[in-house]
Scaffold this active site. Structure first.
Site, PDB file in Angstrom:
ATOM      1  N   GLY A  34       0.783  -1.228   0.000  1.00  0.00           N
ATOM      2  CA  GLY A  34       0.000   0.000   0.000  1.00  0.00           C
ATOM      3  C   GLY A  34       0.812   1.273   0.000  1.00  0.00           C
ATOM      4  O   GLY A  34       0.250   2.375   0.043  1.00  0.00           O
ATOM      5  N   GLY A  36       2.552   2.466  -2.427  1.00  0.00           N
ATOM      6  CA  GLY A  36       2.515   3.127  -3.727  1.00  0.00           C
ATOM      7  C   GLY A  36       3.607   2.680  -4.671  1.00  0.00           C
ATOM      8  O   GLY A  36       3.853   3.332  -5.689  1.00  0.00           O
ATOM      9  N   SER A 105       9.917  -6.775  -0.597  1.00  0.00           N
ATOM     10  CA  SER A 105      11.314  -7.136  -0.303  1.00  0.00           C
ATOM     11  C   SER A 105      11.740  -6.610   1.067  1.00  0.00           C
ATOM     12  O   SER A 105      12.527  -5.668   1.155  1.00  0.00           O
ATOM     13  CB  SER A 105      12.259  -6.644  -1.402  1.00  0.00           C
ATOM     14  OG  SER A 105      12.004  -5.323  -1.802  1.00  0.00           O
TER      15      SER A 105
END
EC number: 2.7.1.25
Length: 205
Positions: A34, A36, A105
């Site tokens: 979330g 972006g 990641s």
């Protein structure tokens, strides 16, 4: 001793890059769910593509439909997921492309392992540093709600850690400013380090 040897092709990666008129790199977008990452990477790819650059976007969800569809979300599977993506990205960079990847990641070790695959300057880490409060408020996939309810285990930022990059080439908080301004900042950076030609770049802004 292994019977598998590296076959050296007659066309090298510099020749492929020269043909495309660009310096191939990997832009590695990392951050919370979330934050972006995919939106920012997608907008940057569109700007580069429209200006005539050869690009490809590797997205965390998309690769799990094919390349990594056999993997789950255990620590080992997530590690293998990023190992595969790193190797694919390396092949794409060798082919002369500007590659963008958008993956949570969460660990520095994972990200540094991918960085180690590339020549100096060909791995650009972009930390999408949007605060977790903003990410959770957005919750585009409803994942934070499920994680808070205990329906998702080992969810990064809630029940599993995210290790903030300590030496990212770029840091962008998507809750500050608009998308166009953020993309322009990325384009300016790529021009400054001579990854892309500034004359071609003018068509992208």
């Amino acid at each position: 001793m292994s019977d598998i040897v590296w076959h050296q092709h007659s066309i090298d990666k510099q020749s492929r890059a020269d043909q495309k008129g660009q310096n191939p790199i990997l832009l590695w977008f990392t951050g919370l769910s979330g934050s972006g990452k995919s939106t920012l990477a997608g907008a940057l790819e569109r700007a580069l593509f429209d200006a005539g650059f050869h690009t490809y976007l590797l997205d965390g969800d998309n690769v799990r439909h094919g390349l990594c569809k056999d993997l789950g979300f255990s620590a080992d599977d997530r590690d293998e997921n990023l190992r595969r993506v790193g190797e694919v990205a390396k092949l794409m960079v060798d082919a002369g492309l500007v590659v963008l990847s958008a993956f949570i990641s969460p660990t520095r070790e994972e990200r540094e392992r991918v960085r180690a695959l590339f020549d100096q300057g060909q791995f650009i880490e972009v930390h999408v540093s949007t605060p977790i409060e903003v990410c959770e408020a957005r919750d585009p996939k409803g994942l934070y709600s499920k994680a808070r309810a205990g329906e998702i285990k080992n969810f990064t930022g809630i029940s599993a850690p995210y290790e903030t990059p300590t030496a990212a080439e770029l840091t962008i908080d998507t809750s500050k400013g608009d998308l166009a301004t953020q993309v322009s900042a990325l384009l300016d950076y790529l021009a400054a380090i001579q990854v892309i030609d500034s004359e071609k770049l003018k068509k992208a802004v």
